[in-house]
Scaffold this motif. Structure first.
Motif, mmCIF file in Angstrom:
data_model
loop_
_atom_site.group_PDB
_atom_site.id
_atom_site.type_symbol
_atom_site.label_atom_id
_atom_site.label_comp_id
_atom_site.label_asym_id
_atom_site.label_seq_id
_atom_site.Cartn_x
_atom_site.Cartn_y
_atom_site.Cartn_z
ATOM 1 N N LEU A 167 0.872 -1.054 0.094
ATOM 2 C CA LEU A 167 -0.131 -0.174 0.064
ATOM 3 C C LEU A 167 0.635 1.225 -0.082
ATOM 4 O O LEU A 167 1.814 1.337 0.890
ATOM 5 N N ALA A 168 0.772 2.173 -0.524
ATOM 6 C CA ALA A 168 1.485 3.422 -0.818
ATOM 7 C C ALA A 168 0.376 4.551 -1.088
ATOM 8 O O ALA A 168 -0.578 4.458 -1.877
ATOM 9 N N ARG A 169 0.751 5.637 -0.582
ATOM 10 C CA ARG A 169 -0.003 7.014 -0.888
ATOM 11 C C ARG A 169 0.124 7.568 -2.278
ATOM 12 O O ARG A 169 -0.779 7.850 -2.726
ATOM 13 N N SER A 170 1.273 6.932 -2.749
ATOM 14 C CA SER A 170 1.546 7.109 -4.020
ATOM 15 C C SER A 170 2.808 6.287 -4.704
ATOM 16 O O SER A 170 3.758 6.143 -3.856
ATOM 17 N N HIS A 171 2.831 5.948 -5.976
ATOM 18 C CA HIS A 171 3.940 5.351 -6.570
ATOM 19 C C HIS A 171 4.552 6.097 -7.618
ATOM 20 O O HIS A 171 5.689 5.567 -7.968
ATOM 21 N N ILE A 172 4.287 7.470 -7.430
ATOM 22 C CA ILE A 172 5.118 8.231 -8.099
ATOM 23 C C ILE A 172 6.465 8.533 -7.509
ATOM 24 O O ILE A 172 6.796 8.779 -6.446
ATOM 25 N N ARG A 173 7.539 8.260 -8.374
ATOM 26 C CA ARG A 173 8.883 8.374 -7.960
ATOM 27 C C ARG A 173 9.614 9.651 -8.604
ATOM 28 O O ARG A 173 9.144 10.238 -9.756
ATOM 29 N N PHE A 174 10.900 9.809 -8.158
ATOM 30 C CA PHE A 174 11.728 10.937 -8.835
ATOM 31 C C PHE A 174 11.911 10.346 -10.379
ATOM 32 O O PHE A 174 11.915 11.178 -11.053
ATOM 33 N N GLY A 175 11.956 9.064 -10.422
ATOM 34 C CA GLY A 175 12.332 8.611 -11.828
ATOM 35 C C GLY A 175 11.056 8.763 -12.945
ATOM 36 O O GLY A 175 11.467 8.759 -13.901
ATOM 37 N N HIS A 176 10.096 8.881 -12.296
ATOM 38 C CA HIS A 176 8.855 9.400 -13.186
ATOM 39 C C HIS A 176 9.201 10.684 -14.027
ATOM 40 O O HIS A 176 8.997 10.748 -15.185
ATOM 41 N N PHE A 177 9.572 11.506 -13.250
ATOM 42 C CA PHE A 177 9.911 12.875 -13.978
ATOM 43 C C PHE A 177 11.179 12.840 -14.789
ATOM 44 O O PHE A 177 11.227 13.502 -15.685
ATOM 45 N N GLU A 178 12.214 12.121 -14.474
ATOM 46 C CA GLU A 178 13.331 11.910 -15.232
ATOM 47 C C GLU A 178 12.920 11.456 -16.657
ATOM 48 O O GLU A 178 13.419 11.652 -17.710
ATOM 49 N N TYR A 179 12.143 10.279 -16.454
ATOM 50 C CA TYR A 179 11.633 9.699 -17.926
ATOM 51 C C TYR A 179 10.929 10.505 -18.924
ATOM 52 O O TYR A 179 11.395 10.525 -19.941
ATOM 53 N N PHE A 180 10.167 11.228 -18.276
ATOM 54 C CA PHE A 180 9.342 12.207 -19.227
ATOM 55 C C PHE A 180 10.233 13.561 -19.418
ATOM 56 O O PHE A 180 9.740 14.398 -20.183
ATOM 57 N N CYS A 181 11.211 13.624 -18.811
ATOM 58 C CA CYS A 181 12.087 14.674 -19.265
ATOM 59 C C CYS A 181 13.099 14.382 -20.243
ATOM 60 O O CYS A 181 13.242 14.842 -21.358
ATOM 61 N N TYR A 182 13.738 13.094 -20.259
ATOM 62 C CA TYR A 182 14.878 12.730 -21.104
ATOM 63 C C TYR A 182 14.394 11.675 -21.884
ATOM 64 O O TYR A 182 15.149 11.462 -23.309
ATOM 65 N N SER A 183 13.262 11.112 -22.080
ATOM 66 C CA SER A 183 13.022 10.042 -22.871
ATOM 67 C C SER A 183 11.692 10.302 -23.900
ATOM 68 O O SER A 183 11.400 9.390 -24.685
ATOM 69 N N GLU A 184 11.029 11.542 -23.763
ATOM 70 C CA GLU A 184 10.174 11.806 -24.433
ATOM 71 C C GLU A 184 10.070 12.950 -25.270
ATOM 72 O O GLU A 184 10.589 13.989 -24.764
ATOM 73 N N ARG A 185 9.563 13.092 -26.563
ATOM 74 C CA ARG A 185 9.194 14.485 -27.177
ATOM 75 C C ARG A 185 8.145 15.088 -26.291
ATOM 76 O O ARG A 185 7.486 14.601 -25.849
ATOM 77 N N GLY A 186 8.155 16.346 -26.471
ATOM 78 C CA GLY A 186 7.346 17.128 -25.698
ATOM 79 C C GLY A 186 7.296 17.031 -24.177
ATOM 80 O O GLY A 186 6.306 16.852 -23.535
ATOM 81 N N ALA A 187 8.601 16.899 -23.798
ATOM 82 C CA ALA A 187 8.961 16.764 -22.234
ATOM 83 C C ALA A 187 8.220 17.741 -21.397
ATOM 84 O O ALA A 187 7.663 17.421 -20.410
#
Length: 482
Positions: A167-187
């Motif tokens: 159980l987690a209040r959220s599964h959002i991690r630092f790595g989510h923001f890294e992925y959508f900065c470096y790995s995606e167009r339209g970051a």
């Protein structure tokens, strides 16, 4: 369980839908009534067992694995994601919603050629440490249950598969923001979408604009610093502080080769995959700041560098103040709010831990001694543990000058007992419970779990659990697969 599916419905590009592989002949190994109450569950039953084992669909669940990236041991991995965890959705409880995840439920698109499974020993360890940290008052994800099976899983040897229900209040991690900065167009658009979702779900007091984003990052820095302060004060080594293992909410998260300190060692390493000690116990405060810096870099498309730097610059003070508050409570000191007193107290704390290390003393046992200490006593029981008596006497005189004479000694000692645990999850205790569970005996696991729910109580019939580990169990080092 009643679910809402905000992440699943609002962020369709941030996950892949995947179905659990299931477990043959599942069985309950341990269940946390306290965690169950968070999502309105009462007693475990067969229908719930089949659902949480992945064998039958749970009504209202969505089943998905999130995608993210992260820095692992200092190097950037551009695509990670939930390789062995499947999220059911956000279960509604009396005081909010909790993500429910089946950790070890089978392969996902992010398993990277792995089997997506967890073995019994890793599932039990995650269950125990999640609940142990909570009862110690440390920010953490929770564990609802651990489920065993007859599924053969190969690690270093052949083991049996299991699932931890997290159980987690959220599964959002630092790595989510890294992925959508470096790995995606339209970051920037993706980052803003994720950031607005995070604020709406978990920071409703903040506005979804630049002022709110700035305030949010200050809170992330603060909450991370406070989590690390708790770890350092209780003697907890996480072992694998990659950015994909850092919760955006400052909750202890993704446990692998963790350990609570036995004999105090500043450079203690609990992960045998970390021979250089990047994640050693004493390195954790610096690593957390490094991870926050990586998060800040990922946020540069949406936040000004000056704003990010201003927040990062608060980390050290947030950490020190939180750590001092915890350690002063452990040692029985007040605070006058001055920088000079802070520095003197940090020096005294450091000198005490140096004494512990030089005299090869147990961290938890040594602090528990303060629950029976009388500052008027010039030769307390703690002194009997020391080899370097001269060094201890010099420190203890400074300690007595600092603490003064408690107005009510009995109350003062009760307060020390309430902040210095007698029982912690020592690795050898976990290993003994795991060995019994592997042989079909869940009683030692249940007994250990019950013990860890009251870490500050004396529990006279459980004295053996408070002893120093036997030689084979001293300073155990675990693997990432554990």
């Amino acid at each position: 369980m009643r679910f809402k599916q905000d992440f699943f419905e609002q962020l369709p590009e941030f996950y892949s839908q995947v179905w659990p592989a299931g477990l043959p002949n599942p069985r309950w190994l341990c269940w946390s009534p306290e965690a169950a109450s968070l999502i309105g569950l009462q007693q475990p039953d067969d229908a719930l067992l089949k659902g949480l084992a992945g064998n039958e669909e749970i009504p209202g669940a969505s089943y998905y694995a999130q995608v993210y990236s992260g820095h692992q041991f200092g190097g950037y991995s551009p695509r990670l994601g939930d390789g062995r965890s499947i999220i059911l959705g956000e279960a509604l409880g009396p005081n909010g919603a909790w993500d429910v995840a089946l950790k070890g439920a089978g392969p996902t698109p992010y398993s990277r050629h792995g089997d997506g499974r967890a073995v019994l020993r890793s599932a039990v360890r995650e269950f125990l440490v999640s609940e142990a940290l909570f009862h110690l008052g440390i920010p953490t994800t929770r564990a609802l249950a651990v489920i065993g099976s007859e599924l053969p899983v190969w690690r270093e040897t052949l083991e049996s598969g299991a699932i931890t229900v997290r159980l987690a209040r959220s599964h959002i991690r630092f790595g989510h923001f890294e992925y959508f900065c470096y790995s995606e167009r339209g970051a920037k658009d993706k980052l803003l979408q994720l950031l607005n979702f995070t604020l709406a779900q978990h920071y409703p007091h903040l506005s979804q604009d630049m002022a709110g984003y700035r305030a949010w990052f200050f809170e992330v820095v603060r909450d991370t610093a406070r989590m690390i302060a708790h770890w350092q004060a209780v003697g907890f080594a996480h072992g694998v502080m990659n950015t994909d293992n850092m919760s955006i909410l400052g909750d202890s998260f993704d446990f692998g080769p963790f350990a609570f300190l036995d004999t105090f060692k500043e450079d203690f390493i609990c992960n045998h995959s970390d021979p250089e000690g990047r994640y050693a116990f004493g390195q954790q405060p610096g690593v957390a700041l490094w991870n926050l810096q990586r998060l800040a870099q990922a946020l540069t498309p949406v936040l000004a560098s000056d704003d990010l730097l201003a927040a990062l610059n608060t980390y050290q003070d947030e950490l020190v103040q939180a750590y001092l508050a915890l350690m002063r409570a452990k040692l029985g000191w007040g605070a006058d709010g001055s920088d000079e007193q802070d520095q003197r107290d940090l020096t005294l704390i450091g000198e005490f831990t140096q004494l512990l290390e030089a005299n090869r003393l147990d961290y938890t046992q040594s602090f528990r001694r303060f629950a029976a200490l009388d500052p008027n006593d010039p030769k307390p029981a703690l002194r009997d543990d020391m080899i370097n008596l001269q060094g201890f006497d010099a420190w203890y005189q400074s300690y007595r000058d600092r603490v003064g004479q408690p107005a009510d000694l009995a109350q003062w000692q009760r307060q020390r007992a309430g902040t210095n645990p007698k029982y912690i999850l020592r690795n050898y205790l976990a290993q003994e419970a795991i060995a019994a569970a592997e042989q079909g005996d869940n009683q030692p696991l249940q007994q250990l779990f019950e013990l860890l729910k009251k870490p500050f109580d004396e529990q006279p019939d459980k004295e053996d659990y408070a002893k120093r580990p036997p030689d084979w169990g001293q300073g155990l080092i675990m693997s990432c697969s554990s």
